[in-house]
Design a protein around this motif. Sequence first.
Motif, short mmCIF file in Angstrom:
data_model
loop_
_atom_site.label_atom_id
_atom_site.label_comp_id
_atom_site.label_asym_id
_atom_site.label_seq_id
_atom_site.Cartn_x
_atom_site.Cartn_y
_atom_site.Cartn_z
N ASP A 7 0.86 -1.19 0.00
CA ASP A 7 0.00 0.00 0.00
C ASP A 7 0.89 1.24 0.00
O ASP A 7 0.67 2.20 0.72
N ASP A 31 7.45 3.47 4.34
CA ASP A 31 8.19 2.25 4.71
C ASP A 31 8.11 1.22 3.59
O ASP A 31 9.03 0.40 3.40
N ASP A 32 7.03 1.28 2.82
CA ASP A 32 6.90 0.43 1.63
C ASP A 32 7.97 0.83 0.59
O ASP A 32 8.57 -0.01 -0.06
N ASN A 71 -2.45 2.82 3.28
CA ASN A 71 -1.90 4.09 3.77
C ASN A 71 -2.71 5.27 3.24
O ASN A 71 -2.85 6.31 3.89
N ILE A 130 2.89 -6.21 2.46
CA ILE A 130 3.21 -5.15 3.43
C ILE A 130 2.10 -4.10 3.50
O ILE A 130 2.35 -2.94 3.82
N GLY A 131 0.91 -4.53 3.18
CA GLY A 131 -0.28 -3.67 3.29
C GLY A 131 -1.46 -4.53 3.72
O GLY A 131 -1.30 -5.70 4.06
N ASN A 177 -2.55 -2.85 9.07
CA ASN A 177 -2.76 -3.67 7.86
C ASN A 177 -3.85 -4.72 8.08
O ASN A 177 -4.65 -4.99 7.19
N ASP A 229 7.68 -2.07 7.39
CA ASP A 229 7.77 -2.96 6.23
C ASP A 229 9.17 -3.49 5.91
O ASP A 229 9.32 -4.67 5.57
CA CA Z 1 2.72 -0.81 4.11
#
Ligand code: CA
Length: 310
Positions: free
Chosen positions: A9, A13-14, A38, A124-125, A166, A240
């Motif tokens: 997302d 950090d992604d 996010n 990671i979302g 998340n 992430d």
């Molecule tokens: Ca994320």
Amino acid sequence: MRSVWLDTDAGFDDWLTMLMLGVHPDLRWLGVSVVAGNAPLPVTLANALRIRHHYQLRVPIFAGRPSPLNAPLQTAEYVLGPRGMRTAGSYLPDVASSPDGDDAVAAMLDALNRSPEPVTVIAIGPLTNVASVLKAQPSIVSRIEELVFMGGSTDRGNHTPAAEFNICVDPEAADIVCQTPGLKRRMFGLNVCRQVLLERQHVEAVQAWSGERARWLADHFDGYQRIRSADGVVPMPLYDPVVTAWLSDPDLFTFQPARVDVEVEGRLTRGMTVCDFRVGPSRAANVEVAMTADGAAVIEAVLQAARKHC
Ligand code: CA
Ligand code: RIB
């Protein structure tokens, strides 16, 4: 050589996670599916396209699900602002590029089915896209080496007292992910991310780098690190990139098997990952849960990877 797929997302950090994947020497990065989280999907998709363009990542990007399976979308704009990424100054400039497709679920299924080897899926979302893939083709689990996700917690939440963001955005999707038979799962929750703390010294290190790619990163590092306190005195956990730090050096972490279930009903606890470590012959574990991290080494790995892009 490990094949990987990233579901994101696209927030700050992604972004760091994408940079780490971009310089990992032994990965075949098959694609990126973008999900709302996010910020709404148009924003997270635009962020992913900007990151790819400005940091010269060579990976197809697909638009995924704009809303959770069975809940109205909640975003983190209340903390991160309208772009889903806080900055202390500059913004990542807009780019004219388009996604490589508008059906990330179909694209992910195609990539997993075509891959000569099972694929490590990194999520990671919110897990909306991943759960949609599992629902569309349950047998796809045989094409997934492992689902490695940043989400949940063995203790406190961050979006609510009980739930990590998340998971809380799409508890039904997370429940599908945790319940799907035959899927190997590895969870990096808030409990371990709280051992990976971004401090002013790290921001200042990036601020010393030169070039506009470094400046964009430095401004976002600065904005992100100040989330907990305007002067940055309170360290900010990094979320992430713990996943890609693990990919590069598994020895930085320790894990414990657990039975993890997602609360989907609780008035106060919806989205909580209930982690039961009392597993054994009579109660099977379904997730490897990250318990400890060498936080300083993880941060160093993140900075080293980011530095290679500037
Ligand atoms: Ca994320
Ligand atoms: O709770 C932290 C998670 O929520 C991270 O993945 C962050 O990018 C947001 O998606």
